[in-house]
Design a protein around this motif. Sequence first.
Motif, PDB file in Angstrom:
ATOM      1  N   ILE A   1       0.827  -1.209   0.000  1.00 53.21           N
ATOM      2  CA  ILE A   1       0.000   0.000   0.000  1.00 53.21           C
ATOM      3  C   ILE A   1       0.867   1.267   0.000  1.00 53.21           C
ATOM      4  O   ILE A   1       0.426   2.336  -0.416  1.00 53.21           O
ATOM      5  CB  ILE A   1      -0.965  -0.022   1.191  1.00 53.21           C
ATOM      6  CG1 ILE A   1      -2.109   0.946   0.940  1.00 53.21           C
ATOM      7  CG2 ILE A   1      -0.268   0.315   2.486  1.00 53.21           C
ATOM      8  CD1 ILE A   1      -3.325   0.676   1.745  1.00 53.21           C
ATOM      9  N   LEU A   2       2.102   1.142   0.452  1.00 53.87           N
ATOM     10  CA  LEU A   2       2.999   2.302   0.480  1.00 53.87           C
ATOM     11  C   LEU A   2       3.671   2.571  -0.867  1.00 53.87           C
ATOM     12  O   LEU A   2       4.351   3.581  -1.031  1.00 53.87           O
ATOM     13  CB  LEU A   2       4.067   2.112   1.557  1.00 53.87           C
ATOM     14  CG  LEU A   2       3.557   2.083   2.994  1.00 53.87           C
ATOM     15  CD1 LEU A   2       4.718   1.832   3.950  1.00 53.87           C
ATOM     16  CD2 LEU A   2       2.864   3.383   3.343  1.00 53.87           C
ATOM     17  N   LEU A   3       3.475   1.696  -1.831  1.00 52.32           N
ATOM     18  CA  LEU A   3       4.106   1.891  -3.139  1.00 52.32           C
ATOM     19  C   LEU A   3       3.588   3.128  -3.862  1.00 52.32           C
ATOM     20  O   LEU A   3       4.272   3.684  -4.713  1.00 52.32           O
ATOM     21  CB  LEU A   3       3.895   0.650  -4.014  1.00 52.32           C
ATOM     22  CG  LEU A   3       4.700  -0.581  -3.601  1.00 52.32           C
ATOM     23  CD1 LEU A   3       4.365  -1.745  -4.518  1.00 52.32           C
ATOM     24  CD2 LEU A   3       6.182  -0.289  -3.639  1.00 52.32           C
ATOM     25  N   TRP A   4       2.408   3.591  -3.534  1.00 55.30           N
ATOM     26  CA  TRP A   4       1.881   4.786  -4.184  1.00 55.30           C
ATOM     27  C   TRP A   4       2.641   6.037  -3.749  1.00 55.30           C
ATOM     28  O   TRP A   4       2.533   7.086  -4.379  1.00 55.30           O
ATOM     29  CB  TRP A   4       0.390   4.938  -3.917  1.00 55.30           C
ATOM     30  CG  TRP A   4       0.029   5.202  -2.493  1.00 55.30           C
ATOM     31  CD1 TRP A   4      -0.168   4.287  -1.525  1.00 55.30           C
ATOM     32  CD2 TRP A   4      -0.150   6.479  -1.884  1.00 55.30           C
ATOM     33  NE1 TRP A   4      -0.460   4.912  -0.334  1.00 55.30           N
ATOM     34  CE2 TRP A   4      -0.466   6.254  -0.528  1.00 55.30           C
ATOM     35  CE3 TRP A   4      -0.091   7.791  -2.342  1.00 55.30           C
ATOM     36  CZ2 TRP A   4      -0.692   7.291   0.362  1.00 55.30           C
ATOM     37  CZ3 TRP A   4      -0.324   8.816  -1.456  1.00 55.30           C
ATOM     38  CH2 TRP A   4      -0.633   8.563  -0.120  1.00 55.30           C
ATOM     39  N   LEU A   5       3.419   5.922  -2.664  1.00 55.11           N
ATOM     40  CA  LEU A   5       4.244   7.048  -2.218  1.00 55.11           C
ATOM     41  C   LEU A   5       5.545   7.190  -3.008  1.00 55.11           C
ATOM     42  O   LEU A   5       6.168   8.245  -2.992  1.00 55.11           O
ATOM     43  CB  LEU A   5       4.588   6.896  -0.735  1.00 55.11           C
ATOM     44  CG  LEU A   5       3.466   7.148   0.256  1.00 55.11           C
ATOM     45  CD1 LEU A   5       3.926   6.788   1.653  1.00 55.11           C
ATOM     46  CD2 LEU A   5       3.043   8.592   0.197  1.00 55.11           C
ATOM     47  N   VAL A   6       5.952   6.133  -3.687  1.00 53.84           N
ATOM     48  CA  VAL A   6       7.249   6.142  -4.373  1.00 53.84           C
ATOM     49  C   VAL A   6       7.349   7.273  -5.404  1.00 53.84           C
ATOM     50  O   VAL A   6       8.365   7.992  -5.412  1.00 53.84           O
ATOM     51  CB  VAL A   6       7.526   4.755  -5.003  1.00 53.84           C
ATOM     52  CG1 VAL A   6       8.755   4.790  -5.899  1.00 53.84           C
ATOM     53  CG2 VAL A   6       7.705   3.717  -3.908  1.00 53.84           C
ATOM     54  N   PRO A   7       6.376   7.482  -6.277  1.00 55.52           N
ATOM     55  CA  PRO A   7       6.539   8.584  -7.249  1.00 55.52           C
ATOM     56  C   PRO A   7       6.708   9.954  -6.592  1.00 55.52           C
ATOM     57  O   PRO A   7       7.543  10.754  -7.035  1.00 55.52           O
ATOM     58  CB  PRO A   7       5.246   8.534  -8.074  1.00 55.52           C
ATOM     59  CG  PRO A   7       4.718   7.162  -7.893  1.00 55.52           C
ATOM     60  CD  PRO A   7       5.152   6.713  -6.534  1.00 55.52           C
ATOM     61  N   SER A   8       5.944  10.234  -5.536  1.00 55.84           N
ATOM     62  CA  SER A   8       6.088  11.543  -4.896  1.00 55.84           C
ATOM     63  C   SER A   8       7.429  11.671  -4.186  1.00 55.84           C
ATOM     64  O   SER A   8       8.023  12.752  -4.169  1.00 55.84           O
ATOM     65  CB  SER A   8       4.935  11.791  -3.928  1.00 55.84           C
ATOM     66  OG  SER A   8       4.931  10.810  -2.916  1.00 55.84           O
ATOM     67  N   VAL A   9       7.925  10.605  -3.614  1.00 54.15           N
ATOM     68  CA  VAL A   9       9.246  10.643  -2.963  1.00 54.15           C
ATOM     69  C   VAL A   9      10.331  10.868  -4.003  1.00 54.15           C
ATOM     70  O   VAL A   9      11.253  11.667  -3.790  1.00 54.15           O
ATOM     71  CB  VAL A   9       9.494   9.344  -2.157  1.00 54.15           C
ATOM     72  CG1 VAL A   9      10.925   9.258  -1.700  1.00 54.15           C
ATOM     73  CG2 VAL A   9       8.543   9.252  -0.984  1.00 54.15           C
ATOM     74  N   VAL A  10      10.225  10.199  -5.149  1.00 52.64           N
ATOM     75  CA  VAL A  10      11.225  10.362  -6.207  1.00 52.64           C
ATOM     76  C   VAL A  10      11.211  11.800  -6.728  1.00 52.64           C
ATOM     77  O   VAL A  10      12.271  12.425  -6.892  1.00 52.64           O
ATOM     78  CB  VAL A  10      10.978   9.350  -7.350  1.00 52.64           C
ATOM     79  CG1 VAL A  10      11.826   9.672  -8.567  1.00 52.64           C
ATOM     80  CG2 VAL A  10      11.246   7.941  -6.865  1.00 52.64           C
ATOM     81  N   VAL A  11      10.023  12.358  -6.964  1.00 51.97           N
ATOM     82  CA  VAL A  11       9.926  13.734  -7.449  1.00 51.97           C
ATOM     83  C   VAL A  11      10.498  14.705  -6.424  1.00 51.97           C
ATOM     84  O   VAL A  11      11.217  15.642  -6.775  1.00 51.97           O
ATOM     85  CB  VAL A  11       8.453  14.082  -7.785  1.00 51.97           C
ATOM     86  CG1 VAL A  11       8.284  15.568  -8.020  1.00 51.97           C
ATOM     87  CG2 VAL A  11       7.998  13.288  -8.981  1.00 51.97           C
ATOM     88  N   THR A  12      10.211  14.478  -5.146  1.00 52.68           N
ATOM     89  CA  THR A  12      10.726  15.355  -4.096  1.00 52.68           C
ATOM     90  C   THR A  12      12.245  15.305  -4.026  1.00 52.68           C
ATOM     91  O   THR A  12      12.904  16.343  -3.927  1.00 52.68           O
ATOM     92  CB  THR A  12      10.117  14.964  -2.738  1.00 52.68           C
ATOM     93  OG1 THR A  12       8.697  15.032  -2.829  1.00 52.68           O
ATOM     94  CG2 THR A  12      10.618  15.865  -1.630  1.00 52.68           C
ATOM     95  N   VAL A  13      12.813  14.103  -4.090  1.00 52.72           N
ATOM     96  CA  VAL A  13      14.278  13.968  -4.020  1.00 52.72           C
ATOM     97  C   VAL A  13      14.935  14.605  -5.238  1.00 52.72           C
ATOM     98  O   VAL A  13      15.947  15.312  -5.102  1.00 52.72           O
ATOM     99  CB  VAL A  13      14.663  12.477  -3.869  1.00 52.72           C
ATOM    100  CG1 VAL A  13      16.150  12.277  -4.071  1.00 52.72           C
ATOM    101  CG2 VAL A  13      14.226  11.949  -2.520  1.00 52.72           C
TER     102      VAL A  13
END
Length: 81
Positions: free
Chosen positions: A3-15
């Motif tokens: 369920i936490l995989l949907w956070l990956v794109p936003s984390v990548v964009v933020t980094v």
Amino acid sequence: MEILLWLVPSVVVTVVAMLWVAWAGREGRGEVDREVAVRRLASALEPDPTRRRRPAPGYAAPRASRDRSTGVAVRPSRRAS
């Protein structure tokens, strides 16, 4: 965990954005001449003659005291008849 995989794109964009900002701002704005900086500081500290001066605060009338609210609503007691 899936369920936490949907956070990956936003984390990548933020980094990526953080790395880009760190890289773009690494040189700063360059050196400022000391004399220019002193002149700017002096002009900022001087009073502006076009600005109207405010009178000093006066205390001729006493301030009205307000009842402090306790956050609890209290009904007035009823008179005994």
